[in-house]
Design a protein around this motif. Structure first.
Motif, PDB file in Angstrom:
ATOM      1  N   TRP A   1      -1.950 -13.055   7.253  1.00 38.72           N
ATOM      2  CA  TRP A   1      -2.573 -11.330   7.082  1.00 38.72           C
ATOM      3  C   TRP A   1      -1.924 -11.089   6.378  1.00 38.72           C
ATOM      4  O   TRP A   1      -1.113 -11.697   5.542  1.00 38.72           O
ATOM      5  CB  TRP A   1      -0.738 -11.205   8.736  1.00 38.72           C
ATOM      6  CG  TRP A   1      -1.266 -11.760   9.780  1.00 38.72           C
ATOM      7  CD1 TRP A   1      -2.532 -13.010  10.344  1.00 38.72           C
ATOM      8  CD2 TRP A   1      -2.151 -10.205  10.840  1.00 38.72           C
ATOM      9  NE1 TRP A   1      -2.598 -12.262  11.813  1.00 38.72           N
ATOM     10  CE2 TRP A   1      -2.893 -10.626  12.010  1.00 38.72           C
ATOM     11  CE3 TRP A   1      -1.947  -8.630  10.798  1.00 38.72           C
ATOM     12  CZ2 TRP A   1      -3.081 -10.238  13.051  1.00 38.72           C
ATOM     13  CZ3 TRP A   1      -2.406  -7.700  11.427  1.00 38.72           C
ATOM     14  CH2 TRP A   1      -3.131  -8.437  12.904  1.00 38.72           C
TER      15      TRP A   1
ATOM     16  N   GLU B   1     -10.220  -9.921   6.240  1.00 32.55           N
ATOM     17  CA  GLU B   1     -11.680  -8.865   7.111  1.00 32.55           C
ATOM     18  C   GLU B   1     -11.379  -7.859   6.652  1.00 32.55           C
ATOM     19  O   GLU B   1     -12.092  -7.140   7.208  1.00 32.55           O
ATOM     20  CB  GLU B   1     -12.066  -9.679   8.160  1.00 32.55           C
ATOM     21  CG  GLU B   1     -12.532 -10.995   8.123  1.00 32.55           C
ATOM     22  CD  GLU B   1     -11.589 -11.942   8.075  1.00 32.55           C
ATOM     23  OE1 GLU B   1     -10.418 -11.822   8.402  1.00 32.55           O
ATOM     24  OE2 GLU B   1     -12.006 -13.701   7.465  1.00 32.55           O
ATOM     25  N   ASP B   2      -9.744  -7.828   7.661  1.00 31.79           N
ATOM     26  CA  ASP B   2      -9.700  -6.334   7.732  1.00 31.79           C
ATOM     27  C   ASP B   2     -10.000  -4.905   6.408  1.00 31.79           C
ATOM     28  O   ASP B   2     -10.614  -3.559   6.156  1.00 31.79           O
ATOM     29  CB  ASP B   2      -8.490  -6.071   8.459  1.00 31.79           C
ATOM     30  CG  ASP B   2      -8.808  -6.260  10.616  1.00 31.79           C
ATOM     31  OD1 ASP B   2      -9.513  -6.428  11.001  1.00 31.79           O
ATOM     32  OD2 ASP B   2      -7.223  -7.081  10.792  1.00 31.79           O
ATOM     33  N   LEU B   3      -8.743  -6.088   5.734  1.00 33.77           N
ATOM     34  CA  LEU B   3      -8.667  -5.522   4.635  1.00 33.77           C
ATOM     35  C   LEU B   3      -9.472  -5.125   3.550  1.00 33.77           C
ATOM     36  O   LEU B   3     -10.661  -4.376   3.138  1.00 33.77           O
ATOM     37  CB  LEU B   3      -8.034  -6.264   3.806  1.00 33.77           C
ATOM     38  CG  LEU B   3      -7.134  -5.405   2.539  1.00 33.77           C
ATOM     39  CD1 LEU B   3      -5.776  -6.485   1.978  1.00 33.77           C
ATOM     40  CD2 LEU B   3      -8.705  -5.695   0.991  1.00 33.77           C
TER      41      LEU B   3
ATOM     42  N   GLU C   1     -13.339  -4.516   5.461  1.00 36.25           N
ATOM     43  CA  GLU C   1     -13.660  -4.239   6.034  1.00 36.25           C
ATOM     44  C   GLU C   1     -12.904  -2.118   5.660  1.00 36.25           C
ATOM     45  O   GLU C   1     -13.506  -1.164   5.293  1.00 36.25           O
ATOM     46  CB  GLU C   1     -13.386  -3.604   7.109  1.00 36.25           C
ATOM     47  CG  GLU C   1     -14.220  -2.541   8.438  1.00 36.25           C
ATOM     48  CD  GLU C   1     -14.189  -3.257   9.492  1.00 36.25           C
ATOM     49  OE1 GLU C   1     -13.962  -2.196  10.739  1.00 36.25           O
ATOM     50  OE2 GLU C   1     -14.246  -4.093  10.399  1.00 36.25           O
ATOM     51  N   LYS C   2     -11.425  -1.853   5.360  1.00 34.79           N
ATOM     52  CA  LYS C   2     -11.470  -0.770   5.153  1.00 34.79           C
ATOM     53  C   LYS C   2     -11.562  -0.267   3.800  1.00 34.79           C
ATOM     54  O   LYS C   2     -11.750   0.465   3.101  1.00 34.79           O
ATOM     55  CB  LYS C   2      -9.994  -1.150   5.648  1.00 34.79           C
ATOM     56  CG  LYS C   2      -8.660   0.516   4.821  1.00 34.79           C
ATOM     57  CD  LYS C   2      -6.983   0.397   5.249  1.00 34.79           C
ATOM     58  CE  LYS C   2      -6.619   1.417   5.212  1.00 34.79           C
ATOM     59  NZ  LYS C   2      -5.787   1.920   5.369  1.00 34.79           N
TER      60      LYS C   2
ATOM     61  N   PHE D   1      -1.044  -0.720   4.747  1.00 35.98           N
ATOM     62  CA  PHE D   1      -2.005  -1.631   5.440  1.00 35.98           C
ATOM     63  C   PHE D   1      -1.182  -2.993   6.302  1.00 35.98           C
ATOM     64  O   PHE D   1      -0.258  -3.291   5.112  1.00 35.98           O
ATOM     65  CB  PHE D   1      -2.962  -1.912   4.541  1.00 35.98           C
ATOM     66  CG  PHE D   1      -4.024  -3.378   4.420  1.00 35.98           C
ATOM     67  CD1 PHE D   1      -5.131  -1.827   5.733  1.00 35.98           C
ATOM     68  CD2 PHE D   1      -3.997  -4.921   4.444  1.00 35.98           C
ATOM     69  CE1 PHE D   1      -6.031  -3.691   6.183  1.00 35.98           C
ATOM     70  CE2 PHE D   1      -5.029  -4.852   5.679  1.00 35.98           C
ATOM     71  CZ  PHE D   1      -5.913  -5.104   6.358  1.00 35.98           C
TER      72      PHE D   1
ATOM     73  N   ARG E   1      -9.566 -15.286   2.973  1.00 32.89           N
ATOM     74  CA  ARG E   1     -10.749 -14.849   4.268  1.00 32.89           C
ATOM     75  C   ARG E   1     -11.376 -16.314   4.848  1.00 32.89           C
ATOM     76  O   ARG E   1     -10.697 -16.098   5.869  1.00 32.89           O
ATOM     77  CB  ARG E   1     -11.823 -14.327   3.350  1.00 32.89           C
ATOM     78  CG  ARG E   1     -12.591 -13.695   4.781  1.00 32.89           C
ATOM     79  CD  ARG E   1     -14.533 -14.053   4.381  1.00 32.89           C
ATOM     80  NE  ARG E   1     -14.430 -12.992   3.607  1.00 32.89           N
ATOM     81  CZ  ARG E   1     -15.505 -11.915   3.616  1.00 32.89           C
ATOM     82  NH1 ARG E   1     -16.764 -11.948   4.285  1.00 32.89           N
ATOM     83  NH2 ARG E   1     -15.521 -11.485   2.408  1.00 32.89           N
TER      84      ARG E   1
ATOM     85  N   GLY F   1      -2.948  -6.175   8.433  1.00 31.97           N
ATOM     86  CA  GLY F   1      -4.248  -6.821   9.384  1.00 31.97           C
ATOM     87  C   GLY F   1      -4.497  -8.593   8.704  1.00 31.97           C
ATOM     88  O   GLY F   1      -3.826  -9.209   7.413  1.00 31.97           O
ATOM     89  N   THR F   2      -6.103  -8.594   8.883  1.00 33.75           N
ATOM     90  CA  THR F   2      -6.410  -9.735   8.610  1.00 33.75           C
ATOM     91  C   THR F   2      -7.076  -9.399   7.162  1.00 33.75           C
ATOM     92  O   THR F   2      -7.543  -8.248   6.570  1.00 33.75           O
ATOM     93  CB  THR F   2      -7.127 -10.762   9.399  1.00 33.75           C
ATOM     94  OG1 THR F   2      -8.444  -9.425   9.192  1.00 33.75           O
ATOM     95  CG2 THR F   2      -6.530 -11.169  10.302  1.00 33.75           C
TER      96      THR F   2
END
Length: 153
Positions: free
Chosen positions: A122, A140-142, A144-145, A135, A52, A137-138
């Motif tokens: 990423w 943070e995206d991971l 969140e998901k 998936f 992160r 993403g970043t």
């Protein structure tokens, strides 16, 4: 029986789609096998939390300029070394395998980390269970998901 995973670090490069990294183990500088808890809600979250705030740079120069950043890697190979050190705590569970096309560890998931100097890291996750990338993403995206909230427990 464990949920196995591989985690690779591949330098971000033009012509390599984030969703296709699992097809190019020969480009990885590390191929880390996890014997159990390799699914996104555990390994994915742990990997994303590790990555992160990591900043990848090209040269450390004066270390004083990086003192405000606790997580600095001098290139993608340095990041890969930090990753292995972070996950390897005892005998078993985490292993390093050759980075080649013949690798079959019966993994359920393949994680590919794509660092680039001065840009966010990423991550992609390929599911061998359904044979598709689930998936991209970043970190943070991971999180969140896949992070469980009080409502999803």
């Amino acid at each position: 029986m464990g949920t196995r995973s591989l985690t690779r670090v591949i330098k971000r490069q033009s012509g390599l789609d984030f969703a296709e990294g699992h097809k190019h183990p020969e480009k990885a500088c590390v191929n880390m096998y996890r014997h159990y808890d390799g699914y996104p809600k555990v390994h994915g979250i742990e990997l994303a939390e590790f990555l992160r705030d990591f900043r990848v740079v090209n040269g450390l120069g004066s270390k004083n300029k990086w003192t405000k950043h606790a997580k600095i890697a001098n290139g993608y190979g340095c990041l890969a070394a930090f990753m292995v050190a972070h996950f390897k705590k005892e005998s078993g569970q985490i292993y390093l395998y050759e980075c080649n096309d013949d690798q079959d560890s019966w993994q359920d998931y393949t994680y590919t980390v794509y660092p680039k100097e001065g840009e966010p890291n990423w991550i992609s996750i390929y599911s061998n269970l359904i044979k598709e990338c689930i998936f991209v993403g970043t970190p943070e995206d991971l999180i969140e998901k896949y992070a469980e909230t009080e409502e999803t427990r």
